[in-house]
Design an enzyme around this catalytic site. Sequence first.
Site, PDB file in Angstrom:
ATOM      1  N   ARG A 108      33.572  38.220  25.603  1.00 52.89           N
ATOM      2  CA  ARG A 108      34.980  37.891  25.819  1.00 52.89           C
ATOM      3  C   ARG A 108      35.865  39.013  25.325  1.00 52.89           C
ATOM      4  O   ARG A 108      35.554  39.666  24.326  1.00 52.89           O
ATOM      5  CB  ARG A 108      35.343  36.617  25.045  1.00 52.89           C
ATOM      6  CG  ARG A 108      34.502  35.434  25.456  1.00 52.89           C
ATOM      7  CD  ARG A 108      34.722  34.214  24.593  1.00 52.89           C
ATOM      8  NE  ARG A 108      33.724  33.200  24.935  1.00 52.89           N
ATOM      9  CZ  ARG A 108      32.573  33.019  24.297  1.00 52.89           C
ATOM     10  NH1 ARG A 108      32.277  33.749  23.237  1.00 52.89           N
ATOM     11  NH2 ARG A 108      31.710  32.105  24.697  1.00 52.89           N
ATOM     12  N   SER A 170      27.745  39.674  17.079  1.00 54.75           N
ATOM     13  CA  SER A 170      27.029  38.614  16.363  1.00 54.75           C
ATOM     14  C   SER A 170      25.518  38.783  16.348  1.00 54.75           C
ATOM     15  O   SER A 170      24.761  37.988  16.915  1.00 54.75           O
ATOM     16  CB  SER A 170      27.423  37.274  16.955  1.00 54.75           C
ATOM     17  OG  SER A 170      28.828  37.178  16.909  1.00 54.75           O
ATOM     18  N   ASP A 223      30.428  36.689  14.276  1.00 51.96           N
ATOM     19  CA  ASP A 223      31.233  35.553  14.762  1.00 51.96           C
ATOM     20  C   ASP A 223      31.543  34.535  13.656  1.00 51.96           C
ATOM     21  O   ASP A 223      32.620  33.943  13.620  1.00 51.96           O
ATOM     22  CB  ASP A 223      30.575  34.855  15.966  1.00 51.96           C
ATOM     23  CG  ASP A 223      29.118  34.514  15.763  1.00 51.96           C
ATOM     24  OD1 ASP A 223      28.582  34.791  14.670  1.00 51.96           O
ATOM     25  OD2 ASP A 223      28.505  33.963  16.695  1.00 51.96           O
TER      26      ASP A 223
HETATM   27  P1  ADP Z   1      27.976  32.493  22.517  1.00 51.68           P
HETATM   28  O1  ADP Z   1      29.378  32.715  22.017  1.00 51.68           O
HETATM   29  O2  ADP Z   1      26.943  32.817  21.503  1.00 51.68           O
HETATM   30  O3  ADP Z   1      27.700  33.033  23.881  1.00 51.68           O
HETATM   31  P2  ADP Z   1      28.790  29.817  22.922  1.00 51.68           P
HETATM   32  O4  ADP Z   1      29.378  29.403  21.647  1.00 51.68           O
HETATM   33  O5  ADP Z   1      29.695  30.100  24.054  1.00 51.68           O
HETATM   34  O6  ADP Z   1      27.756  30.951  22.676  1.00 51.68           O
HETATM   35  O7  ADP Z   1      27.781  28.686  23.352  1.00 51.68           O
HETATM   36  C1  ADP Z   1      27.019  28.823  24.503  1.00 51.68           C
HETATM   37  C2  ADP Z   1      25.792  27.973  24.338  1.00 51.68           C
HETATM   38  O8  ADP Z   1      26.173  26.627  24.099  1.00 51.68           O
HETATM   39  C3  ADP Z   1      24.961  27.989  25.584  1.00 51.68           C
HETATM   40  O9  ADP Z   1      23.798  28.739  25.297  1.00 51.68           O
HETATM   41  C4  ADP Z   1      24.616  26.552  25.858  1.00 51.68           C
HETATM   42  O10 ADP Z   1      23.255  26.362  25.611  1.00 51.68           O
HETATM   43  C5  ADP Z   1      25.384  25.742  24.865  1.00 51.68           C
HETATM   44  N1  ADP Z   1      26.301  24.830  25.549  1.00 51.68           N
HETATM   45  C6  ADP Z   1      27.426  25.140  26.218  1.00 51.68           C
HETATM   46  N2  ADP Z   1      28.012  24.020  26.717  1.00 51.68           N
HETATM   47  C7  ADP Z   1      27.237  22.987  26.342  1.00 51.68           C
HETATM   48  C8  ADP Z   1      27.290  21.577  26.549  1.00 51.68           C
HETATM   49  N3  ADP Z   1      28.265  20.993  27.251  1.00 51.68           N
HETATM   50  N4  ADP Z   1      26.323  20.831  26.000  1.00 51.68           N
HETATM   51  C9  ADP Z   1      25.333  21.395  25.311  1.00 51.68           C
HETATM   52  N5  ADP Z   1      25.218  22.703  25.102  1.00 51.68           N
HETATM   53  C10 ADP Z   1      26.147  23.500  25.597  1.00 51.68           C
HETATM   54 MG    MG Z   2      30.335  32.880  20.283  1.00 52.89          MG
END
Ligand code: ADP
Ligand code: MG
Length: 497
Positions: A108, A170, A223
């Site tokens: 992001r 992270s 993070d």
């Molecule tokens: P990052 O910042 O590390 O990319 P996020 O905090 O955006 O991760 O989280 C993404 C992860 O959260 C995905 O790998 C997914 O497995 C899980 N995730 C996203 N939405 C959902 C949901 N509605 N229910 C369960 N798990 C979810």
């Molecule tokens: Mg994240």
Amino acid sequence: MGRVGLGVAASCAAATCAIAAALVARRASARARWRRVVALLREFEDGCATPTPRLRQVVDAMVVEMHAGLASDGGSKLKMLLTFVDALPAGNEQGTYYSIDLGGTNFRVLRVEVGAGSVVTSRKVEVTIPEELTKGTIEELFNFVAMTLKEFVETEDGKDEQRALGFTFSFPVRQTSVSSGSLIRWTKGFFIEDAVGKDVAQCLNEALARSGLNVRVTALVNDTVGTLALGHYYDEDTVAAVIIGAGTNACYIERTDAIIKCQGLLTNSGGMVVNMEWGNFWSSHLPRTPYDISLDDETQNRNEQGFEKMISGIYLGEIARLVLHRMALESDVFGDAAYNLSTPFTLSTPLLAAIRKDDSPDLSEVRRILQEHLKIPDTPLKTRRLVAKVCDIVTQRAARLAAAGIVGILKKLGRDGSGVASSGRTRGQLRRTVVAIEGGLYEGYPVFREYLDEALVEILGEEVAQTVALRVTEDGSGAGAALLAAVHSSNRQQGSI
Ligand code: ADP
Ligand code: MG
């Protein structure tokens, strides 16, 4: 009736008997196979069990490992990394900052306006990192990051002004200052060998310079640290931050004199944020099943991130798939579609969550997911219930272990209500404690949150649990990094911790 007729009747009767016998035999063997599936389910459920006493053992193990990790480098699987963040935002920071949040499924870019007691993400783009860039070279990955930032900045007013950048990266980093640090190793499916040991802030600065951007990294944070900074900005009782997304990790504010491995470490505030890297936590008290071992074997970072592999978004769906696959191999519950369960990572965690969330009487959503995503058609209700139960077991264990980890931090800080009555209390009252929390899994999956809250109450007891608040910080990891960029840029105001 003639002889022929009698003969036909007799052979018809014999055939009917044979068919009936075959049917009975088939039903008996179907029942036996179903019993086998139920046995596998029970075995898995028992293997994942986290009764309160076991969670307390995990809490204590976490505290022991925290002490060991603070005592010496390599003293524990918990790295307990110094962040050099000794000042959290004081509230008087001002200006426009950018931040880049890299460390999981998506990356992001944010523009963040800081001032007048608020931190507002005024613009944000989210980009999925092309799979090949997670396995290539660091130059390719950071060129992609820099170009995305460039496109973002070019549409802005004041695009030529020099801006400070908060870089949320992270992965485990050995920091040498608040704006520099070398990568220890990759996690979460990234594997870019040439980056290990390099200063990632410098690598990104070089990529930014190559792309002609007037932007430099002034804060390199994890993070968890960004999340803590934003949480603390809004609520001074925030002492720790936890991420439960693609991966999982936590950080908290430690007294410098407790960081024994860095004797003589002096900070103005007397404290420093410590990045636990708790994804790598391990203890014999963790409920490990054969499926966890199979999952570990499938990953590039075998024998590492054991806690993370039981808790976070990249892995939960896969654990459930491994269980269902074994059931498919040892029975006919999934019919001819068993093969479709053999491909790793075909059941994502959001799908696992959707399966668990389905509360329709005939589990129609489960049917749809099995059909559309796993190509398993025509499942009877009892099979759909079985699938939902597997997803529930995986979820419950993950959420309860995360709760134990959080209590571990509270205990280390003397805020779990145990030990000497005075430590967690001020003037006879329990002190309020806030834990900032972020991550797609935690935010997107209410059942997970309920299980986590339930376990917190079980471990801490009602009275203490009421003094602990878990607070979601919207965009905390990115906006918090921008805030730290503000604290640590040239017009720095001294914050507190
Ligand atoms: P990052 O910042 O590390 O990319 P996020 O905090 O955006 O991760 O989280 C993404 C992860 O959260 C995905 O790998 C997914 O497995 C899980 N995730 C996203 N939405 C959902 C949901 N509605 N229910 C369960 N798990 C979810
Ligand atoms: Mg994240």
